[in-house]
Design a protein around this motif. Structure first.
Motif, mmCIF file in Angstrom:
data_model
loop_
_atom_site.group_PDB
_atom_site.id
_atom_site.type_symbol
_atom_site.label_atom_id
_atom_site.label_comp_id
_atom_site.label_asym_id
_atom_site.label_seq_id
_atom_site.Cartn_x
_atom_site.Cartn_y
_atom_site.Cartn_z
ATOM 1 N N UNK A 313 0.845 -1.191 0.000
ATOM 2 C CA UNK A 313 0.000 0.000 0.000
ATOM 3 C C UNK A 313 0.875 1.233 0.000
ATOM 4 N N UNK A 314 0.673 2.094 0.993
ATOM 5 C CA UNK A 314 1.467 3.312 1.089
ATOM 6 C C UNK A 314 2.708 3.139 1.969
ATOM 7 N N UNK A 315 2.891 1.980 2.564
ATOM 8 C CA UNK A 315 4.012 1.756 3.479
ATOM 9 C C UNK A 315 5.160 1.072 2.752
ATOM 10 N N UNK A 316 6.375 1.370 3.214
ATOM 11 C CA UNK A 316 7.568 0.790 2.611
ATOM 12 C C UNK A 316 8.395 0.097 3.687
ATOM 13 N N UNK A 333 5.474 0.589 10.214
ATOM 14 C CA UNK A 333 4.064 0.300 10.521
ATOM 15 C C UNK A 333 3.855 -1.207 10.660
ATOM 16 N N UNK A 334 2.944 -1.617 11.566
ATOM 17 C CA UNK A 334 2.640 -3.047 11.694
ATOM 18 C C UNK A 334 1.779 -3.520 10.527
ATOM 19 N N UNK A 335 1.744 -4.818 10.339
ATOM 20 C CA UNK A 335 0.849 -5.436 9.368
ATOM 21 C C UNK A 335 -0.049 -6.416 10.114
ATOM 22 N N UNK A 343 1.809 -7.098 -2.595
ATOM 23 C CA UNK A 343 3.042 -6.384 -2.274
ATOM 24 C C UNK A 343 3.859 -6.207 -3.554
ATOM 25 N N UNK A 344 4.762 -5.227 -3.511
ATOM 26 C CA UNK A 344 5.671 -5.001 -4.635
ATOM 27 C C UNK A 344 7.102 -5.015 -4.134
ATOM 28 N N UNK A 345 7.913 -5.845 -4.735
ATOM 29 C CA UNK A 345 9.317 -5.959 -4.384
ATOM 30 C C UNK A 345 10.123 -5.136 -5.371
ATOM 31 N N UNK A 346 10.926 -4.184 -4.838
ATOM 32 C CA UNK A 346 11.696 -3.294 -5.702
ATOM 33 C C UNK A 346 12.950 -3.996 -6.206
ATOM 34 N N UNK A 347 13.746 -3.253 -6.953
ATOM 35 C CA UNK A 347 14.991 -3.789 -7.479
ATOM 36 C C UNK A 347 15.045 -3.630 -8.971
ATOM 37 N N UNK A 350 11.185 -4.868 -10.711
ATOM 38 C CA UNK A 350 10.091 -4.771 -9.735
ATOM 39 C C UNK A 350 9.043 -5.853 -9.971
ATOM 40 N N UNK A 351 8.615 -6.492 -8.899
ATOM 41 C CA UNK A 351 7.730 -7.645 -9.013
ATOM 42 C C UNK A 351 6.583 -7.523 -8.037
ATOM 43 N N UNK A 352 5.367 -7.733 -8.522
ATOM 44 C CA UNK A 352 4.182 -7.752 -7.662
ATOM 45 C C UNK A 352 3.769 -9.200 -7.397
ATOM 46 N N UNK A 353 3.372 -9.459 -6.168
ATOM 47 C CA UNK A 353 2.846 -10.783 -5.834
ATOM 48 C C UNK A 353 1.989 -10.667 -4.586
#
Length: 394
Positions: A313-316, A333-335, A343-347, A350-353
């Motif tokens: 979401x808006x948290x990193x 922030x807690x989850x 979620x989106x993994x950077x690098x 970038x990968x969404x899963x």
């Protein structure tokens, strides 16, 4: 004596749940009125999609769920739909009542409580079972809409069992956090009997009652719908695969049960559709209840080979390590434990899963650590995960 045995000695939970059932004290929800209204309208045959749309639109939560479902991989065909009439048309009258049933039950299953993460998991499994059962039924020429309902309801007794445990724990002086496996063992023993109460209270058709009370039978002699029961027995094992690992392969499916190629392909397609449909019904419950699920041990992990960030979401979050089928991160922030998230993994790529939150904790510096488990990975996300997980497993 171990802690689980000690708790069992202090409070005989199986006996206490049995007493609740005998007194008629198990809180069974009424059959959702909007689902019943849609069912009766469709059964009568004299209806239009506009009329169905008006019924759905009158229920704000259902309207939102229908739109998300219509755009999920379980129903999506072509361009995304933006309007409720389009969503209703895409889902179809036959399955709309099942979606309405899921929407109403999900609101209860995903409510707050000291065992909320266990109820949430049981509900995720119900949605996954509905998708898998529906698609397997189609491949076998069986009624897909009945199969969806059977998959959705066959284990709803698990949700009731967790609610009973929460009720008993709330009045027990000795209630304390216990490992998930302790609570789940009680749920396993009680869910069939509690599920039968739903069938009785709702006066469900015999096919659905069989799904609830006989779905563990491998050879359902004398059943009204033995084909659907055999599907549910298979689906139960497939759902456990989804919960225990980050991805399900053809070899995994065949290890559960040898299937014809066409059916195995249908199963894998259904697995790919599961995360988005589960997410379509996801709700974030308000915080406030002390959890009675003892946190699992944090996995031993290896640091990532490259700086990585995770966006939810808006948290990193900074990725701090990888373990087998798990990712560890730290952020501000807690989850919500038990929640399914995109979620989106950077690098470089970038990968969404999708991933489930296994545990979330606050450290001494006021930062939050989280352990996530990818859910039903496929395609590019699976390839990326293999590359990262190799760091942890090599």
């Amino acid at each position: 004596m171990t802690a689980p045995a000690a708790w069992g000695a202090e409070v005989d939970l199986d006996r206490a749940i049995g007493e609740l059932a005998r007194r008629g004290d198990v809180e069974i929800p009424p059959y959702p009125a909007v689902a019943l209204r849609i069912e009766r309208l469709v059964a009568g045959g004299d209806f239009g999609l506009d009329e169905l749309g008006r019924i759905v639109q009158a229920d704000q939560a259902l309207a939102a769920d229908v739109l998300r479902c219509a755009n999920s991989a379980a129903y999506a065909r072509g361009e995304p739909v933006a309007s409720l009439p389009q969503a209703v048309a895409r889902i179809g009258a036959g399955e709309l009542s099942r979606i309405a049933l899921a929407s109403a039950l999900g609101g209860r299953a995903l409510a707050r409580g000291p065992l909320a993460s266990l109820r949430r998991r049981a509900w995720h499994e119900a949605i996954a079972a509905a998708v898998l059962a529906r698609d397997l039924a189609r491949s076998r020429g069986l009624p897909a809409e009945d199969a969806f309902a059977c998959g959705l309801l066959h284990d709803f007794g698990r949700v009731l069992a967790v609610e009973c445990l929460e009720r008993l724990a709330s009045g027990a002086r000795t209630a304390r956090p216990m490992p998930a496996r302790f609570w789940e063992a009680v749920v396993d023993r009680q869910h069939l009997a509690l599920g039968a109460l739903i069938g009785e209270r709702w006066e469900l058709p015999a096919v659905l009652v069989e799904a609830i009370t006989r779905h563990h039978e491998e050879a359902p002699a004398g059943a009204r719908a033995p084909g659907l029961l055999r599907i549910l027995a298979l689906v139960d094992r497939l759902v456990h695969l989804l919960e225990d690992r980050s991805a399900v392969s053809l070899a995994d499916v065949m290890a559960v049960q040898s299937l014809p190629d066409a059916e195995a392909a249908a199963v894998l397609r259904a697995v790919e559709a599961v995360p988005e449909l589960v997410l379509a019904f996801e709700r974030v419950a308000p915080a406030g209840d002390r959890s009675l699920v003892a946190p699992p041990a944090r996995p031993a992990a290896r640091a990532p080979g490259e700086p990585l960030r995770l966006r939810v979401g808006d948290a990193s979050y900074d990725v701090t390590g990888f373990a087998r089928d798990q990712l560890i991160a730290r952020g501000s922030a807690p989850l919500l434990e038990g929640a399914l998230l995109e979620v989106e993994l950077s690098g470089p790529a970038p990968t969404r899963f999708h991933a489930r939150v296994l545990v979330s904790w606050e450290d001494a510096r006021g930062r939050w650590g989280v352990v996530l488990m990818p859910f039903a990975l496929g395609g590019a996300a699976l390839l990326r995960w293999h590359g990262l997980a190799g760091v942890a497993e090599g």
